[in-house]
Design an enzyme around this catalytic site. Structure first.
Site, PDB file in Angstrom:
ATOM      1  N   ARG A 218       0.854  -1.183   0.000  1.00 34.78           N
ATOM      2  CA  ARG A 218       0.000   0.000   0.000  1.00 34.78           C
ATOM      3  C   ARG A 218       0.897   1.243   0.000  1.00 34.78           C
ATOM      4  NH1 ARG A 218      -3.702  -2.549  -1.627  1.00 34.78           N
ATOM      5  NH2 ARG A 218      -5.659  -3.028  -0.615  1.00 34.78           N
ATOM      6  N   HIS A 266      -1.761   1.229  -9.548  1.00 35.27           N
ATOM      7  CA  HIS A 266      -2.460   0.285  -8.655  1.00 35.27           C
ATOM      8  C   HIS A 266      -3.291  -0.698  -9.481  1.00 35.27           C
ATOM      9  CE1 HIS A 266      -4.156  -0.324  -4.350  1.00 35.27           C
ATOM     10  NE2 HIS A 266      -4.090  -1.468  -5.007  1.00 35.27           N
TER      11      HIS A 266
END
Ligand code: NAP
Length: 303
Positions: A218, A266
């Site tokens: 993340r 992402h």
């Protein structure tokens, strides 16, 4: 038991026939809720602000692999994250791609290609590259096996230090030793209070000079300014990132144009709707039978 699904219409279209086939109740969207007391499960990325209106809610299921976006849930409501073999395999593939790209100097060759420059740099065998994987859960383990098969010298770091087949595992307290033996660092950790900002100047200082970073955990785990300084100082030679903070990364951000950094938006994995529905059904079954929830998230640990 009734599951309330919040999310894009294409997910609902995929879930409906799968729930109908086994006779489980599915309600799509809060507007369609006729009896709030019937709702026992909620599947969403983030829940609505007021969960108090569902007095019999037992489980919230995150429709992604992570749960860092979830606010604290009311007491007594359990949290599960979607387990899908497809997610693990896709992130594994992205990690393999990024590892090979950095190992084989692709950032340098892409920069040269932009100038039409034909110049070689001596390639090194995989066996001379010590890969270190932070996070040996479903994704870390899925990546470790093929990286070992390709000949990389693979080790991993996890909270528990539980053994994993064919690789050396370092426990939480052995981070320094783990980093000191890592030429190419891969992060596939969940975002928790312990891992937020973890990959920063201290970590870069402990890696061997000229190490590389692959990041698919993340964004908030990585200090982007520390990354820039480590690249400038030559501590790091290159990085490949699938996750950033913030997301989307602004167009003017330095990392987009730094030739040592390759960014994907992402996109390492997306939850397959069918796998998500099957997982949700498994959670409902486990709730009914009083067995362990697949993908159960421990509130204390945060993953
Ligand atoms: P997982 O099965 O829960 O595994 C998490 C691993 O991290 C475990 O090995 C755990 O240690 C370790 N860990 C957690 N906190 C730690 C800490 N403070 N120090 C050291 N190790 C720690 O998770 P997963 O399914 O592999 O997924 C990992 C993460 O990948 C997700 O949370 C998500 O953030 C990210 N992800 C990204 C994408 C993408 O598209 N880029 C897609 C899916 C997932 P133990 O083994 O000791 O418990």
């Amino acid at each position: 038991m009734t599951l309330l699904l919040l999310g894009p219409p294409e997910r609902a279209r995929a879930w409906r026939p799968i729930f109908d086939a086994v006779g489980e109740e599915l309600v799509v969207g809060e507007d369609a809720v006729e009896d709030a007391s019937a709702i026992t499960h909620l599947a969403c990325w983030t829940p609505p602000a007021d969960l108090g209106c569902y007095p019999n809610l037992k489980v919230v299921i995150s429709t992604g692999a992570g749960v860092d976006q979830m606010p604290p849930l009311p007491p007594g409501v359990m949290l599960a994250r979607t387990l899908a073999p497809g997610i693990d395999a896709m992130v594994r593939d992205w990690v393999l791609m990024a590892t090979l790209m950095l190992h084989r100097d692709m950032p340098r060759y892409l920069e040269q290609a932009g100038r039409g420059e034909w110049r070689t740099h001596p390639p090194r065998p995989a066996s001379e590259c010590r890969v270190g994987i932070m996070g040996l859960g479903r994704i870390g383990r899925a990546a470790a096996a093929p990286l070992s098969s390709l000949g990389f010298d693979v080790a991993g770091w996890s909270r528990s230090g539980h053994p994993v087949d064919k690789i050396e595992v370092y426990g939480h307290a052995d981070l320094v030793a783990f980093l000191a033996r890592t030429d190419l660092l891969i992060c596939v950790l969940p975002l928790t209070s312990e891992t937020r900002g973890l990959i920063g100047a201290d970590v870069f200082a402990l890696l061997p000079e000229g190490a590389a970073l692959v990041h698919a955990g993340r964004g908030a785990q990585l200090d982007m300014q520390a990354l820039r300084s480590a690249l400038e100082a030559g501590r790091l030679r290159a990085a490949m990132l699938d996750v950033t903070e913030p997301e989307p990364l602004p167009q003017s951000h330095w990392a987009w144009t730094d030739p040592r950094v390759i960014i994907t938006p992402h996109t390492a994995a997306e939850t397959d709707a069918v796998e998500g529905a099957r997982h949700a059904l498994a959670v409902i079954r486990a709730t009914r039978e009083g067995t362990a929830l697949p993908g159960f998230v421990d509130n204390e640990q945060g993953y």
